[in-house]
Design a protein around this motif. Structure first.
Motif, mmCIF file in Angstrom:
data_model
loop_
_atom_site.group_PDB
_atom_site.id
_atom_site.type_symbol
_atom_site.label_atom_id
_atom_site.label_comp_id
_atom_site.label_asym_id
_atom_site.label_seq_id
_atom_site.Cartn_x
_atom_site.Cartn_y
_atom_site.Cartn_z
ATOM 1 N N GLY A 479 0.794 -1.230 0.000
ATOM 2 C CA GLY A 479 0.000 0.000 0.000
ATOM 3 C C GLY A 479 0.819 1.269 0.000
ATOM 4 N N ILE A 480 1.971 1.276 -0.678
ATOM 5 C CA ILE A 480 2.817 2.464 -0.672
ATOM 6 C C ILE A 480 2.146 3.657 -1.351
ATOM 7 C CG2 ILE A 480 3.964 1.779 -2.824
ATOM 8 C CD1 ILE A 480 5.601 3.588 0.154
ATOM 9 N N SER A 481 1.279 3.379 -2.327
ATOM 10 C CA SER A 481 0.634 4.482 -3.054
ATOM 11 C C SER A 481 -0.318 5.268 -2.157
ATOM 12 C CB SER A 481 -0.119 3.943 -4.274
ATOM 13 O OG SER A 481 -1.067 2.964 -3.873
ATOM 14 N N ASP A 482 -0.869 4.627 -1.113
ATOM 15 C CA ASP A 482 -1.801 5.313 -0.207
ATOM 16 C C ASP A 482 -1.172 5.653 1.133
ATOM 17 O OD1 ASP A 482 -3.910 5.077 -2.068
ATOM 18 O OD2 ASP A 482 -4.225 2.993 -1.443
ATOM 19 N N ALA A 483 0.072 5.264 1.333
ATOM 20 C CA ALA A 483 0.729 5.513 2.625
ATOM 21 C C ALA A 483 1.121 6.982 2.764
ATOM 22 C CB ALA A 483 1.959 4.625 2.773
ATOM 23 N N GLN A 484 1.173 7.434 3.989
ATOM 24 C CA GLN A 484 1.616 8.808 4.259
ATOM 25 C C GLN A 484 3.107 8.868 4.548
ATOM 26 O OE1 GLN A 484 -0.753 10.831 7.241
ATOM 27 N NE2 GLN A 484 -2.550 9.567 6.764
ATOM 28 N N LEU A 485 3.640 7.745 5.064
ATOM 29 C CA LEU A 485 5.001 7.793 5.579
ATOM 30 C C LEU A 485 5.709 6.465 5.330
ATOM 31 C CD1 LEU A 485 6.587 9.952 7.249
ATOM 32 C CD2 LEU A 485 5.959 8.653 9.279
ATOM 33 N N LEU A 486 6.992 6.532 4.980
ATOM 34 C CA LEU A 486 7.840 5.342 4.871
ATOM 35 C C LEU A 486 9.033 5.523 5.813
ATOM 36 C CD1 LEU A 486 8.880 2.682 3.517
ATOM 37 C CD2 LEU A 486 10.040 4.140 1.839
ATOM 38 N N VAL A 487 9.209 4.557 6.711
ATOM 39 C CA VAL A 487 10.363 4.566 7.616
ATOM 40 C C VAL A 487 11.358 3.526 7.107
ATOM 41 C CG1 VAL A 487 11.181 4.193 9.965
ATOM 42 C CG2 VAL A 487 8.961 5.286 9.572
ATOM 43 N N VAL A 488 12.571 3.951 6.756
ATOM 44 C CA VAL A 488 13.597 3.062 6.211
ATOM 45 C C VAL A 488 14.592 2.732 7.326
ATOM 46 C CG1 VAL A 488 15.394 2.763 4.470
ATOM 47 C CG2 VAL A 488 13.329 4.073 3.926
ATOM 48 N N ALA A 489 14.527 1.489 7.808
ATOM 49 C CA ALA A 489 15.429 1.033 8.883
ATOM 50 C C ALA A 489 16.131 -0.251 8.465
ATOM 51 C CB ALA A 489 14.629 0.815 10.169
ATOM 52 N N ILE A 490 16.615 -0.290 7.208
ATOM 53 C CA ILE A 490 17.282 -1.464 6.644
ATOM 54 C C ILE A 490 18.755 -1.434 7.017
ATOM 55 C CG2 ILE A 490 17.876 -2.625 4.486
ATOM 56 C CD1 ILE A 490 15.333 -1.520 3.284
ATOM 57 N N ASP A 491 19.302 -2.611 7.296
ATOM 58 C CA ASP A 491 20.701 -2.693 7.725
ATOM 59 C C ASP A 491 21.691 -2.353 6.616
ATOM 60 O OD1 ASP A 491 20.014 -3.393 10.282
ATOM 61 O OD2 ASP A 491 20.094 -5.545 9.912
ATOM 62 N N GLN A 492 21.418 -2.785 5.375
ATOM 63 C CA GLN A 492 22.381 -2.604 4.291
ATOM 64 C C GLN A 492 22.266 -1.204 3.681
ATOM 65 O OE1 GLN A 492 20.419 -5.255 4.550
ATOM 66 N NE2 GLN A 492 21.883 -6.886 4.990
ATOM 67 N N PRO A 493 23.344 -0.417 3.710
ATOM 68 C CA PRO A 493 23.302 0.968 3.211
ATOM 69 C C PRO A 493 22.877 1.083 1.753
ATOM 70 C CG PRO A 493 25.286 0.612 4.522
ATOM 71 C CD PRO A 493 24.648 -0.730 4.339
ATOM 72 N N GLU A 494 23.402 0.229 0.868
ATOM 73 C CA GLU A 494 23.081 0.352 -0.557
ATOM 74 C C GLU A 494 21.608 0.061 -0.826
ATOM 75 O OE1 GLU A 494 24.906 1.520 -3.025
ATOM 76 O OE2 GLU A 494 26.430 1.993 -1.532
ATOM 77 N N ARG A 495 21.063 -0.954 -0.142
ATOM 78 C CA ARG A 495 19.642 -1.278 -0.329
ATOM 79 C C ARG A 495 18.760 -0.161 0.207
ATOM 80 N NH1 ARG A 495 17.927 -5.212 2.622
ATOM 81 N NH2 ARG A 495 16.262 -5.918 1.259
ATOM 82 N N ALA A 496 19.166 0.431 1.322
ATOM 83 C CA ALA A 496 18.398 1.543 1.888
ATOM 84 C C ALA A 496 18.378 2.729 0.927
ATOM 85 C CB ALA A 496 18.988 1.952 3.239
ATOM 86 N N LYS A 497 19.537 3.032 0.360
ATOM 87 C CA LYS A 497 19.613 4.158 -0.578
ATOM 88 C C LYS A 497 18.779 3.900 -1.823
ATOM 89 C CE LYS A 497 23.495 4.901 -2.738
ATOM 90 N NZ LYS A 497 24.904 5.289 -3.022
ATOM 91 N N ALA A 498 18.829 2.663 -2.340
ATOM 92 C CA ALA A 498 18.039 2.326 -3.521
ATOM 93 C C ALA A 498 16.547 2.436 -3.237
ATOM 94 C CB ALA A 498 18.390 0.909 -3.982
#
Length: 616
Positions: A479-498
């Motif tokens: 449901g990203i299209s209807d979400a208000q907020l995304l919290v990125v707490a992924i361990d891998q820096p490159e995946r988080a940036k992508a």
């Protein structure tokens, strides 16, 4: 003397050249040492007959390794992981040893020789596997955690193997050794038990072990306190070496393995307040001597044997790796290791290990394996270690993508509730954010690609879903299209940036909050489009610093004010540092400008702090 200097230079130069190169290629340091030995020995012939003499000296690195292994085995930690350690690790060693022993007996080898070969081939490479897990960010996976349990059991199992192997000595080899010693005038003048009756020998052995255990517990602390009071660091190093060498000598005098004694001493000292100091002093010697040991193993490889027995050696190598992989895969099914983790567990431990070389050398010294067989078996051990990086590449490029697609598709279909906030990553950082939001009646959708984390979250009634948040299809289902907020707490820096870049380009209306490990990654995420970035240790470090000020005599109110000054000064200079960082990525000439701005920040911070203290 000049000859010794030249030989030392050759060994050290080979290590300096080959080990960093091997590590950069993802082969690991152990293979780097082995390749260094092959180059200076069989390939270029720079070293010769002195290799076996140096190997006996370098084997003391194994003694030091087992001392450090013993110090890591705190009783509480072992008890906490007893099921995986004894069940999974014990079955792996037991089943692999039994299968390989049975096959060796089927090829008409004596039972004692077959059992020794089973011991040697049952072990895997702790150095290569753990280093590769770390380099490929696999340490936190379920497969890697179970593999660590098996490796730990194998390290412990080496001790009883070293104690049992001498009992398998072949009488013919013992007789040949005695004849050779008599003809050359060599006798063991350093044994306290050589001519004792069996009952006296048993008492001597028990007394030596009791002295190590009791003395290590009661005598080591006063000794180390006395040395620490002198304030001389080199004396602590000397005492640490004295302890290890003394215990090894005592075990040798009573006819036991030096490694057994130092391992017991390590276990006894595992809870000592001087444990970390001992580790830091012993570690450099252990690393240097172990490296030297592996170089001598590589230098001692006989290419003539390899060429004359190429098919046999290839068959032993592939058979060994296939048997171990099948045993490990079967155990993974029994212990409910599922999906790609099952394959990671099976493939990562399919090789023989560095302790295989140790047991081969020890078995030869104890007249259990003839020299010709030791030279033949050392080649499959080395080749299986050389092939291990290829197994990890197979897992990473072929197996993992197939399972990721299957699992992500399966779990994406099960996302039946969509929240206004999507949290990518349910580690220690993402869990705290999720708990705060849920406790304030804000609906969240938690995604994580590690099944063990998802099971943990579900066990405490926190709804979460397995899947890779960087996959567009999964994000759409969440449901990203209807979400208000995304919290990125992924361990891998490159995946988080992508992930940040994709969401900001595809769903610009979604606000993105991202976790960074340090200032550099913070700038990377900000450049990718994150609306708010926080370094995970920044505020906790500030709280620790504030408490340190209070403990050093500052009032709590003033310490809190200094914390605010620190935050305000950082915020004031953040924009300039970010702009300079952007330019430095485009032009290396701006790197010095970044350093200058950072030093200006430190100077401004000092000035503001001094001003605040003066006002107070």
């Amino acid at each position: 003397m000049t000859g010794y200097f030249l030989q030392a230079f050759i060994y050290l130069a080979a290590a300096v050249i080959m080990v960093p190169l091997a590590k950069r290629l993802g082969l690991g340091s152990v293979l780097g040492y082995l390749m260094a030995g092959v180059l200076i020995g069989p390939v270029f012939g720079l070293v010769g007959s002195e290799t076996s003499t140096i190997q006996h000296f370098a084997e003391f690195g194994v003694v030091m390794m087992l001392f450090l292994v013993g110090m890591e085995l705190e009783p509480k930690a072992l008890w906490a992981m007893r099921h995986r350690l004894m069940g999974l690790g014990g079955l792996q060693v037991g089943l692999t040893t039994a299968v390989i022993t049975g096959l060796a007996v089927a090829f008409s080898l004596p039972f004692g020789v077959s059992l020794t070969i089973g011991f040697i081939f049952a072990l895997s490479s702790t150095a290569i596997v753990l280093q590769t897990f770390n380099e490929k960010s696999l340490t936190k996976t379920d497969g890697a955690r179970n593999a660590f349990s098996v490796l730990l059991f194998q390290d412990i199992a080496v001790i009883p193997m070293l104690a049992f192997i001498p009992l398998l000595a072949i009488p013919e080899l013992v007789e040949q050794s005695q004849v050779l010693a008599g003809s050359t005038g060599q006798h063991d003048n350093y044994s306290l038990v050589a001519h004792l009756p069996r009952w006296a020998y048993g008492l001597a052995v028990i007394a030596a072990i009791a002295f190590v255990v009791v003395g290590g517990h009661f005598l080591s602390r006063p000794l180390f306190r006395y040395i620490a009071a002198s304030g001389l660091r080199e004396m602590f190093t000397t005492t640490a070496l004295l302890l290890v060498i003394g215990i090894a000598a005592l075990m040798s005098l009573v006819g036991l393995s030096p490694a057994l004694g130092t391992f017991l001493a390590g276990v006894v000292l595992a809870n000592s307040e001087f444990r970390h100091e001992l580790e830091s002093n012993i570690e450099p010697f252990k690393g240097l001597l172990l490296g030297l040991f592996f170089i001598t193993v590589g230098a001692g490889i006989n290419f003539a044997i390899l060429s004359d027995n190429a098919l046999i050696i290839a068959a032993i190598t592939l058979g060994l790796m296939s048997i171990k992989a099948l045993v490990l895969y079967g155990l993974a099914r029994v212990f409910n290791i599922s999906g790609s983790d099952r394959w990671l567990f099976a493939l990562s431990l399919a090789q023989a290990g560095e302790f295989g070389f140790v047991l081969l050398s020890f078995a030869q010294q104890q007249h259990v394996l003839p020299t010709e067989l030791v030279q033949l078996l050392s080649l499959p051990v080395a080749l299986s270690m050389f092939l291990t990086p290829g197994l990890f590449i197979l897992f990473e490029k072929t197996i993992l993508p197939r399972f990721s697609k299957t699992e992500n598709k399966q779990h994406a279909d099960k996302i039946d509730e969509q929240g206004s906030v999507i949290i990518a990553g349910s580690g220690r950082f993402g869990q705290v954010v999720n708990r705060l939001l849920v406790s304030n009646h804000i609906k969240t959708t938690v995604l994580d690609y590690q099944a063990s984390r998802i099971e943990l979250m579900r066990s405490i009634n926190i709804k979460s879903y397995f899947g890779d948040a960087t996959q567009p299809n999964l994000l759409h289902t969440a449901g990203i299209s209807d979400a208000q907020l995304l919290v990125v707490a992924i361990d891998q820096p490159e995946r988080a940036k992508a992930l940040v870049r994709h969401v900001k380009m595809t769903y610009p209306q979604v606000k993105i909050l991202a976790r960074a490990f340090d200032r550099g990654q913070s700038y990377e995420l900000e450049k990718a489009g994150a609306d708010y970035v926080i370094s995970e240790t920044f505020y906790s470090a500030l709280e620790m610093g504030k408490q340190a000020l209070i403990d050093m005599g500052m009032s709590s109110l003033q310490a809190q004010q200094q914390r605010h000054v620190f935050l305000a000064t950082e915020a004031k200079h953040k924009g300039n540092l970010y702009e300079a960082w952007l330019k430095s990525n485009e032009d290396e000439g701006h790197i010095n400008h970044v350093r200058e701005l950072f030093m200006n920040l430190e100077a401004a911070l000092q000035e503001e702090m001094d001003k605040e203290r003066s006002d107070s």
